[in-house]
Design a protein around this motif. Structure first.
Motif, PDB file in Angstrom:
ATOM      1  N   LEU A  44       0.847  -1.193   0.000  1.00 48.39           N
ATOM      2  CA  LEU A  44       0.000   0.000   0.000  1.00 48.39           C
ATOM      3  C   LEU A  44       0.883   1.244   0.000  1.00 48.39           C
ATOM      4  CD1 LEU A  44      -2.590  -1.137   2.685  1.00 48.39           C
ATOM      5  CD2 LEU A  44      -2.864  -1.172   0.198  1.00 48.39           C
ATOM      6  N   HIS A  61       0.943   5.756  -0.724  1.00 47.83           N
ATOM      7  CA  HIS A  61       0.293   7.045  -0.983  1.00 47.83           C
ATOM      8  C   HIS A  61       1.384   8.113  -0.910  1.00 47.83           C
ATOM      9  CE1 HIS A  61      -3.072   9.897  -1.035  1.00 47.83           C
ATOM     10  NE2 HIS A  61      -2.309  10.644  -0.254  1.00 47.83           N
ATOM     11  N   THR A  68      -4.069  14.053   6.262  1.00 44.62           N
ATOM     12  CA  THR A  68      -3.880  13.033   5.231  1.00 44.62           C
ATOM     13  C   THR A  68      -3.463  11.715   5.861  1.00 44.62           C
ATOM     14  OG1 THR A  68      -3.317  14.714   3.592  1.00 44.62           O
ATOM     15  CG2 THR A  68      -2.646  12.445   3.109  1.00 44.62           C
ATOM     16  N   GLU A 118      -4.286  10.606   8.821  1.00 44.82           N
ATOM     17  CA  GLU A 118      -5.501  10.015   9.401  1.00 44.82           C
ATOM     18  C   GLU A 118      -6.363   9.372   8.317  1.00 44.82           C
ATOM     19  OE1 GLU A 118      -6.564  12.711  13.260  1.00 44.82           O
ATOM     20  OE2 GLU A 118      -6.782  13.691  11.308  1.00 44.82           O
ATOM     21  N   GLN A 119      -6.517  10.053   7.182  1.00 50.72           N
ATOM     22  CA  GLN A 119      -7.342   9.532   6.091  1.00 50.72           C
ATOM     23  C   GLN A 119      -6.731   8.268   5.488  1.00 50.72           C
ATOM     24  OE1 GLN A 119      -7.570  12.936   3.522  1.00 50.72           O
ATOM     25  NE2 GLN A 119      -9.197  13.896   4.717  1.00 50.72           N
ATOM     26  N   VAL A 120      -5.428   8.298   5.248  1.00 51.49           N
ATOM     27  CA  VAL A 120      -4.748   7.147   4.655  1.00 51.49           C
ATOM     28  C   VAL A 120      -4.854   5.937   5.581  1.00 51.49           C
ATOM     29  CG1 VAL A 120      -2.451   6.252   4.044  1.00 51.49           C
ATOM     30  CG2 VAL A 120      -3.201   8.467   3.167  1.00 51.49           C
ATOM     31  N   ALA A 161      -7.101   5.316   7.839  1.00 50.02           N
ATOM     32  CA  ALA A 161      -8.488   4.845   7.847  1.00 50.02           C
ATOM     33  C   ALA A 161      -8.800   4.053   6.574  1.00 50.02           C
ATOM     34  CB  ALA A 161      -9.446   6.022   7.989  1.00 50.02           C
ATOM     35  N   GLU A 162      -8.364   4.559   5.425  1.00 53.96           N
ATOM     36  CA  GLU A 162      -8.584   3.846   4.161  1.00 53.96           C
ATOM     37  C   GLU A 162      -7.912   2.480   4.168  1.00 53.96           C
ATOM     38  OE1 GLU A 162      -7.309   6.364   0.942  1.00 53.96           O
ATOM     39  OE2 GLU A 162      -8.768   7.913   1.477  1.00 53.96           O
ATOM     40  N   TRP A 163      -6.804   2.360   4.863  1.00 50.88           N
ATOM     41  CA  TRP A 163      -6.066   1.101   4.917  1.00 50.88           C
ATOM     42  C   TRP A 163      -6.523   0.211   6.071  1.00 50.88           C
ATOM     43  CZ3 TRP A 163      -0.525   3.464   4.044  1.00 50.88           C
ATOM     44  CH2 TRP A 163      -0.419   3.868   2.709  1.00 50.88           C
ATOM     45  N   GLY A 164      -7.590   0.606   6.754  1.00 49.57           N
ATOM     46  CA  GLY A 164      -8.165  -0.230   7.797  1.00 49.57           C
ATOM     47  C   GLY A 164      -7.458  -0.144   9.144  1.00 49.57           C
ATOM     48  N   TYR A 209       3.743   7.473   2.250  1.00 52.02           N
ATOM     49  CA  TYR A 209       3.162   6.508   3.176  1.00 52.02           C
ATOM     50  C   TYR A 209       3.212   5.131   2.536  1.00 52.02           C
ATOM     51  CZ  TYR A 209       0.842  10.790   4.846  1.00 52.02           C
ATOM     52  OH  TYR A 209       0.560  12.053   5.293  1.00 52.02           O
TER      53      TYR A 209
END
Length: 149
Positions: free
Chosen positions: A10, A12, A29, A31-33, A35-38, A75
């Protein structure tokens, strides 16, 4: 943690101008990344990762901006590893020394090292091939100890 950031599946990449707002954007960003990655906000690595990202981006903005108008946050993650690096085009490569050494050196980087090592992670400074910049990479384990599952 055997995985190198380049080998993690993964990825980003975020490029920002080296100005004060970069710290907030990089943190949001992150935090968002995650969350998107679980990787939920209650995972024990999340708060330290956010603090470390904030400190690394702040350092780039404060110290590298005259030579590096932009900075990049990379990331990467795998099943049991979260890695991130902050890259700028300033050639100085700071020593990564935990502040617990008692030398009084390191400042924010000392705190970064304490957090990273306390989580069982690693930190490394990687110079660019042309010696004109560097990345500071942090790798944190995502596995929970058996008593936390």
């Amino acid at each position: 943690m055997s995985a190198q950031p380049d080998a993690l599946p993964l990825r980003h990449v975020l490029t920002l101008p080296a100005m004060g707002s970069a710290v907030r954007i990089a943190r949001e960003t992150t935090e968002q990344v995650l969350a998107e990655w679980g990787i939920g906000p209650r995972h024990p690595a999340v708060d330290p990762a956010l603090l470390i990202i904030s400190e690394l981006v702040t350092n780039s903005v404060r110290h590298a901006a005259p030579l590096s108008p932009d900075l990049t946050v990379i990331y990467a993650a795998g099943q049991d590893t979260f890695a991130f690096g902050v890259h700028d085009r300033h050639p100085y490569q700071p020593p990564l020394i935990p502040s617990v050494t008692g030398t009084g050196s390191g400042g924010g980087l000392g705190t970064i090292m304490e957090l990273t090592l306390g989580l069982g992670g690693t930190a490394v400074v990687r110079g660019d091939a042309d010696a004109g910049g560097k990345s500071i990479w942090i790798t944190l384990p995502l596995r929970r100890p058996p008593h936390e599952t």
